[in-house]
Design a protein around this motif. Structure first.
Motif, PDB file in Angstrom:
ATOM      1  N   GLU A 128      14.159  76.692  48.363  1.00 56.25           N
ATOM      2  CA  GLU A 128      14.538  77.676  49.420  1.00 56.25           C
ATOM      3  C   GLU A 128      13.704  77.817  50.507  1.00 56.25           C
ATOM      4  O   GLU A 128      13.993  78.463  51.534  1.00 56.25           O
ATOM      5  CB  GLU A 128      14.932  78.990  48.843  1.00 56.25           C
ATOM      6  CG  GLU A 128      15.879  78.951  47.667  1.00 56.25           C
ATOM      7  CD  GLU A 128      17.211  78.514  48.017  1.00 56.25           C
ATOM      8  OE1 GLU A 128      17.409  78.808  49.369  1.00 56.25           O
ATOM      9  OE2 GLU A 128      17.857  78.089  47.393  1.00 56.25           O
ATOM     10  N   GLY A 129      12.392  77.245  50.477  1.00 58.33           N
ATOM     11  CA  GLY A 129      11.549  77.134  51.795  1.00 58.33           C
ATOM     12  C   GLY A 129      10.527  78.374  51.557  1.00 58.33           C
ATOM     13  O   GLY A 129       9.425  78.770  52.467  1.00 58.33           O
ATOM     14  N   ASP A 130      10.370  78.804  50.537  1.00 54.98           N
ATOM     15  CA  ASP A 130       9.314  80.010  50.378  1.00 54.98           C
ATOM     16  C   ASP A 130       7.835  79.563  50.529  1.00 54.98           C
ATOM     17  O   ASP A 130       7.509  78.426  49.920  1.00 54.98           O
ATOM     18  CB  ASP A 130       9.351  80.775  48.829  1.00 54.98           C
ATOM     19  CG  ASP A 130       8.179  81.550  48.604  1.00 54.98           C
ATOM     20  OD1 ASP A 130       8.642  82.869  48.904  1.00 54.98           O
ATOM     21  OD2 ASP A 130       7.239  81.444  48.337  1.00 54.98           O
ATOM     22  N   PRO A 131       7.102  79.940  51.534  1.00 53.12           N
ATOM     23  CA  PRO A 131       5.845  79.459  51.835  1.00 53.12           C
ATOM     24  C   PRO A 131       4.771  79.315  50.798  1.00 53.12           C
ATOM     25  O   PRO A 131       4.123  78.312  50.431  1.00 53.12           O
ATOM     26  CB  PRO A 131       5.292  80.110  53.061  1.00 53.12           C
ATOM     27  CG  PRO A 131       6.344  81.288  53.430  1.00 53.12           C
ATOM     28  CD  PRO A 131       7.384  80.861  52.446  1.00 53.12           C
ATOM     29  N   GLU A 132       4.657  80.449  49.938  1.00 52.97           N
ATOM     30  CA  GLU A 132       3.725  80.550  48.808  1.00 52.97           C
ATOM     31  C   GLU A 132       4.027  79.464  47.506  1.00 52.97           C
ATOM     32  O   GLU A 132       3.233  78.695  47.148  1.00 52.97           O
ATOM     33  CB  GLU A 132       3.604  81.843  48.059  1.00 52.97           C
ATOM     34  CG  GLU A 132       2.605  81.968  47.117  1.00 52.97           C
ATOM     35  CD  GLU A 132       2.495  83.158  46.390  1.00 52.97           C
ATOM     36  OE1 GLU A 132       1.738  83.115  45.230  1.00 52.97           O
ATOM     37  OE2 GLU A 132       2.961  84.171  46.667  1.00 52.97           O
ATOM     38  N   ALA A 133       5.507  79.423  47.547  1.00 55.23           N
ATOM     39  CA  ALA A 133       5.999  78.431  46.349  1.00 55.23           C
ATOM     40  C   ALA A 133       5.620  77.092  47.149  1.00 55.23           C
ATOM     41  O   ALA A 133       5.268  76.078  46.058  1.00 55.23           O
ATOM     42  CB  ALA A 133       7.514  78.699  46.566  1.00 55.23           C
ATOM     43  N   ARG A 134       5.785  76.999  48.312  1.00 58.29           N
ATOM     44  CA  ARG A 134       5.617  75.414  48.742  1.00 58.29           C
ATOM     45  C   ARG A 134       3.925  74.968  48.346  1.00 58.29           C
ATOM     46  O   ARG A 134       3.742  73.924  47.850  1.00 58.29           O
ATOM     47  CB  ARG A 134       5.792  75.214  50.228  1.00 58.29           C
ATOM     48  CG  ARG A 134       7.356  75.102  50.514  1.00 58.29           C
ATOM     49  CD  ARG A 134       8.008  73.749  50.115  1.00 58.29           C
ATOM     50  NE  ARG A 134       9.596  73.984  50.372  1.00 58.29           N
ATOM     51  CZ  ARG A 134       9.988  73.414  51.427  1.00 58.29           C
ATOM     52  NH1 ARG A 134       9.604  72.701  52.324  1.00 58.29           N
ATOM     53  NH2 ARG A 134      11.438  73.365  51.251  1.00 58.29           N
ATOM     54  N   ALA A 135       3.065  76.329  48.614  1.00 63.85           N
ATOM     55  CA  ALA A 135       1.608  75.680  48.341  1.00 63.85           C
ATOM     56  C   ALA A 135       1.870  75.766  46.761  1.00 63.85           C
ATOM     57  O   ALA A 135       0.626  74.558  46.520  1.00 63.85           O
ATOM     58  CB  ALA A 135       0.952  76.960  48.761  1.00 63.85           C
TER      59      ALA A 135
END
Length: 379
Positions: free
Chosen positions: A232-239
């Motif tokens: 979904e593009g969540d920044p923390e999840a991407r990290a």
């Protein structure tokens, strides 16, 4: 033995560490994906290299699938025009694998691909000699683990083969989570599912050990917790997924992979690698668990780490994750006539794949054929 050649530099804005990493080098070649150019990360990297006092040349818009033909096309640029003393790979696993293969033939022009590649597990490739040009890998996708692995996967005539040597493991990997935040949704999904399969297969091979297990389990848990948010593009999840991809890479660097990867390498003509792995893995897990007490026990250990009770529950959870993320069925990617026409060849080649030696069960070619068919029919 547990082994890791690559120094890992991570954190928000860590791309700037390229300045220190390139000090003392004269000519730096950056190979980058088109997205790294579009999002401005390539020019940022070029600026850091220039600040370090080196000359820089960039090749962007590399093809999405590394192939022997691409390597042959780029080699004259390296040998005759620029002669770099450092290679920087900036992009997905394909860009990093292309850079690794370029290093091999740039540093050792006398080598022939067919002689050094693992064509199958029954032939022994020639060893790759000592290579000189260092590689810095800067992954922009979160899946392949190529930034720490000692393998380069290359296509020849639509089939994927491996060059495997510690000589091509990158000297440093820079994990800057700003880069994977630019991934399209589908790439985030496919590469993230690749991380899951790397973790599950590395945990269940014949050569898994306590240190690779730790990396594999952490990666698997991260996928279940964070991949849906990452898609979904969540920044923390991407990290978090970005770091998990490298952990899974460290796991399979040491513990190798199994049947799902052997099958997806030979079905590479059908679709993206991570997507095929995701489609194949629940069936492969069932196959292994039915035939190997060891595999069943290892799946149960993963299940317990996730708060589940059994191997069956784990397989169900993997299927549910696929459904939640909209993973298609195999028969939605390829028509039956085309699939059947190549079925025997795929089964035979998967049986001969080097990774098959590490799977907890050694299937016969006809069992692999049957498994491909079951997956295609969605049985």
């Amino acid at each position: 033995m547990f082994w890791l050649k690559t120094r890992i530099i991570e954190g928000e804005g860590s791309l700037e560490s390229l300045k220190n990493e390139t000090k003392g080098h004269e000519r730096v070649l950056i190979l980058a994906s088109g997205s790294m150019k579009r999002h401005g990360f390539l020019s940022e990297a070029e600026d850091y290299v220039k600040e370090a006092g080196a000359e820089v040349m960039s090749i962007a818009d590399l093809p999405s699938e590394p192939s022997v033909e691409v390597i042959e096309e780029f080699l004259p640029k390296l040998r005759e025009e620029f002669q770099p003393d450092l290679l920087v790979a900036m992009g997905g696993g394909s860009v990093i694998d292309t850079t690794k293969a370029l290093k091999v033939f740039y540093d050792a022009p006398e080598l022939v691909f067919e002689e050094i590649a693992f064509i199958d597990r029954f032939s022994k490739p020639k060893p790759v000699p000592k290579l000189r040009t260092p590689i810095i890998a800067i992954p922009s996708t979160s899946g392949a683990g190529s930034e720490v692995s000692a393998a380069s996967v290359l296509k020849k005539n639509g089939i994927k083969y491996n060059i495997v040597t510690p000589e091509i493991a990158p000297d440093a990997a820079i994990l800057d989570p700003r880069l994977p935040r630019t991934m399209p949704r589908e790439v985030a999904r496919n590469s993230g599912l690749d991380v899951l399969v790397h973790g599950i297969e590395a945990y269940t091979t014949k050569v898994a050990g306590p240190f690779s297990d730790a990396m594999a389990i952490r990666a698997i848990k991260t996928v279940f917790e964070w991949l849906p948010k990452s898609v979904e593009g969540d920044p923390e999840a991407r990290a978090r997924m970005h770091y998990a991809a490298t952990m899974a890479g460290i796991a399979f660097l040491n513990a190798r992979l199994g049947l799902a990867h052997a099958m997806s390498h030979k079905a590479a003509w059908i679709g993206p690698h991570g997507l095929l792995n995701a489609i194949f893995i629940p069936y492969v897990m069932e196959f292994n668990a039915e035939r190997s007490e060891y595999a069943r026990r290892r799946y149960e250990e993963i299940a317990r780490e996730l708060g589940l009770k059994s191997a069956e529950e784990l397989i169900k959870a993997v299927r549910k994750l696929n459904e939640r993320l909209g993973v298609p069925k195999l028969n939605e990617l390829v028509d039956e006539e085309t699939f059947i026409a190549r079925l025997d060849e795929m089964a035979e080649k998967a049986y001969r794949d080097g990774l098959m030696a590490f799977n907890p069960v050694e299937p016969k070619p006809e069992e692999i054929r049957e498994l491909y068919l079951r997956i295609f029919r969605g049985e």
